[in-house]
Design an enzyme around this catalytic site. Structure first.
Site, PDB file in Angstrom:
ATOM      1  N   LYS A  53     -10.227  -9.871 -26.914  1.00  0.00           N
ATOM      2  CA  LYS A  53      -9.984 -10.627 -28.142  1.00  0.00           C
ATOM      3  C   LYS A  53      -8.561 -11.169 -28.155  1.00  0.00           C
ATOM      4  O   LYS A  53      -8.312 -12.326 -28.540  1.00  0.00           O
ATOM      5  CB  LYS A  53     -10.197  -9.716 -29.347  1.00  0.00           C
ATOM      6  CG  LYS A  53     -10.682 -10.427 -30.587  1.00  0.00           C
ATOM      7  CD  LYS A  53     -12.154 -10.770 -30.483  1.00  0.00           C
ATOM      8  CE  LYS A  53     -12.688 -11.366 -31.752  1.00  0.00           C
ATOM      9  NZ  LYS A  53     -14.142 -11.613 -31.696  1.00  0.00           N
ATOM     10  N   TYR A  90     -14.603 -12.909 -22.313  1.00  0.00           N
ATOM     11  CA  TYR A  90     -15.133 -12.264 -23.517  1.00  0.00           C
ATOM     12  C   TYR A  90     -16.656 -12.269 -23.430  1.00  0.00           C
ATOM     13  O   TYR A  90     -17.217 -12.049 -22.370  1.00  0.00           O
ATOM     14  CB  TYR A  90     -14.590 -12.944 -24.787  1.00  0.00           C
ATOM     15  CG  TYR A  90     -14.675 -12.034 -25.982  1.00  0.00           C
ATOM     16  CD1 TYR A  90     -13.952 -10.852 -26.041  1.00  0.00           C
ATOM     17  CD2 TYR A  90     -15.503 -12.346 -27.055  1.00  0.00           C
ATOM     18  CE1 TYR A  90     -14.052  -9.990 -27.123  1.00  0.00           C
ATOM     19  CE2 TYR A  90     -15.608 -11.493 -28.139  1.00  0.00           C
ATOM     20  CZ  TYR A  90     -14.881 -10.317 -28.167  1.00  0.00           C
ATOM     21  OH  TYR A  90     -14.995  -9.468 -29.232  1.00  0.00           O
TER      22      TYR A  90
END
Length: 555
Positions: free
Chosen positions: A164, A91
């Site tokens: 996510k 991420y």
């Protein structure tokens, strides 16, 4: 005759060299693998060694993506075992680099693409997944207008949703077979993309106005009808769209915006911890937000809700919030204020008595004497020595939260803020930083990383079957995060480390589920809520393995 599709090409079922000889014969893949039969741990050790040999974080990202496409259990085994190390790879910040090159380097897709040019395809696009109404717990959706501080990236932003979801699974055990990533392709204003022959999205300017709103409404209606139990997580929408979508639909759908609510709640967790040090109450706080966009006003909204819960009236709570943006203090005589700033705009008469009518950050601090200074501006170095000293001059133990990231955009580094405040500021930041030594005390600086909160919030919402995400659920999540640190020692961190995210997420999930029940929005009841949370957490093991506590697993 073309070869048939085998289990080795199905990432959900593939075990690679962990298939036993009997399983290989049963599945018709005899001779398709080397002779050795490995355990998952042995596979993970080899894959981790291969990962460590990658020359850059972007190459590590690509390597992990290839593992994910080949063997989902192995991917999450790697991610779970090395989460603190790999969270910045899968991420923020590495995903930003991957997004910029996404169309050029396009390899595959695990997402659903919904085009504003083909609204009639929305239902068929979801139907192509072959998933029923009880098969989906979580949908992460983005229109990629405001990606991690790098702006509008159109369809390239797909990996935001995928990344996510990876964190949800690794940190909170959300079953990866019960999640969906969605890109809303409404065009892009990124000229670089529109002029690139490689760009894979709609080649027109970003659509807004009535047509955009109708497309969002269609997505919400279709997704909630087809997957009625799923939490709809909105990510990286533009400021005005994000707030409007959330406010307009929060009571109608099971919707959550991490940029507004998640960021707000993790900031609140920092304040919860800080107030244990200062002894202050929420209703007494004076909040100054520098950088009054979606994130900043989202945090203000959550702190406002905490003030109300602590007994403040709406008028009193609004009067305890000041917003400062590039034009100075936000006042009600400014033309064209966005809706998300209007509620906190100060009366213009308030600044008439200030020296020369100035409303810049330093002047505002000197007059307001905020107890909390929050930075979400991405204006590097904006909290100068004069600003920090003025803050510390106004209150004994100021709460200082420069949350902008990456490092190149933070308002002030703790290595400067600690000595400038003579060690009195209670600090949390949006980036990982080393401890600061000052006057014989080691100051451990907590990272206000949303990953400390949203995975557990999602898990708690799923376990409780909450119809909506309420303010009390967010407050409960924040308090649960803060409850995991001991702030009694000088220099203690305001937030827990990310090293133990699965245990942390379970704690948050329990608090969220309890809050959902108390608010009357839970639709599921459990004899033992603690066990229900544990049972809901998917583990990266092969189906015939058993966890150390004796629970049978599912892959």
């Amino acid at each position: 005759m073309p070869p048939k599709i085998t289990v080795l090409q199905d990432r959900f079922r593939n075990r690679g060299t962990a298939f036993t000889l009997a399983q290989r014969a049963e599945l018709g893949i005899t001779g398709r693998l080397p002779a050795a039969v490995e355990t998952l741990d042995e596979q993970a050790a080899r894959a981790y060694a291969q990962l460590r040999r990658q020359p850059s974080d972007l190459q590590k990202y690509i390597f992990l993506n290839e593992v994910h496409n080949r063997n989902q259990v192995l991917y999450f085994k790697l991610l779970t075992d090395h989460l603190e190390e790999l969270l910045p790879v899968v991420y923020d910040p590495t995903v930003g680099d991957a997004i910029e090159q996404w169309s050029t380097d396009y390899r595959d897709s695990r997402a659903v693409y919904l085009s504003i040019d083909r609204p009639a395809d929305v239902k068929a696009s979801f139907e192509s997944l072959g998933l029923g109404p009880d098969d989906v717990d979580l949908v992460v959706v983005s229109d990629a207008q405001e990606i991690l501080g790098i702006g509008d990236w159109g369809v390239n932003g797909t990996d935001i949703s995928i990344g996510k979801l990876a964190v949800y699974t690794a940190a909170a055990g959300i079953d990866p077979g019960r999640v969906v990533a969605v890109n809303l392709d409404v065009g892009t204003d990124n000229e670089k993309l529109l002029n690139s022959p490689m760009y894979l999205g709609n080649r027109h300017a970003r659509v807004d106005g009535k047509r955009y709103d109708e497309f969002i409404a269609l997505f919400l209606k279709t997704a909630s009808e087809m997957f009625p139990h799923a939490l709809l997580h909105f990510e990286d929408f533009g400021p005005s769209n994000a707030r409007r979508i959330l406010v307009g639909n929060a009571k109608k759908y099971r919707i959550f915006n991490d940029d507004m609510q998640g960021t707000g709640a993790i900031a609140m967790a920092s304040v919860f911890s800080a107030l244990k040090v200062t002894g202050g109450r929420w209703s007494e706080q004076r909040l100054l937000v520098f950088g009054a966009g979606t994130a900043g006003t989202g945090i203000a909204d959550q702190i406002y809700a905490a003030m109300l819960r602590d007994g403040a009236t709406p008028a009193e709570a609004e009067n305890n919030v000041w917003l400062v943006d590039v034009n100075g203090l936000v006042t009600d005589d400014m033309p064209g204020l966005p809706d998300y700033q209007q509620v906190y705009a100060r009366p213009a008469s308030e600044v008439h008595g200030w020296a020369h009518g100035r409303t810049d950050l330093l002047t505002t601090i000197e007059h307001v004497k905020p107890t909390i200074l929050l930075g979400t501006s991405t204006a590097a170095g904006a909290f100068t020595e004069d600003v920090v000293k003025a803050l510390a001059g106004g209150v004994e133990r100021p709460i200082l939260l420069p949350l902008s990231n990456p490092t190149s955009r933070i308002e002030v580094l703790p290595s400067d803020a600690v000595p400038w405040s003579e060690g009195r500021a209670l600090i949390a930041v949006g980036i990982p930083v080393e401890p600061v030594e000052y006057d014989g005390v080691t100051y451990t600086i907590g990272q206000a990383n949303n990953a400390l909160l949203y995975p557990g919030l999602g898990l708690g919402t799923i376990v409780s079957g909450a119809r909506h995400v309420t303010d009390n659920m967010l407050l409960a999540a924040a308090e649960a995060v803060a409850g995991q640190v001991d702030v009694s020692k000088p220099g203690a961190s305001l937030l827990p480390p990310v090293a133990n995210l699965r245990a942390s997420s379970a704690t948050v999930a329990l608090a969220v589920a309890e809050a959902a029940a108390a608010d009357g929005v839970a639709t599921k009841a459990h004899d033992n809520l603690v066990q229900a949370v544990q049972d809901a957490m998917w583990s990266p093991v092969y189906a015939d393995e058993v966890l150390s506590d004796g629970r049978k697993t599912h892959s």
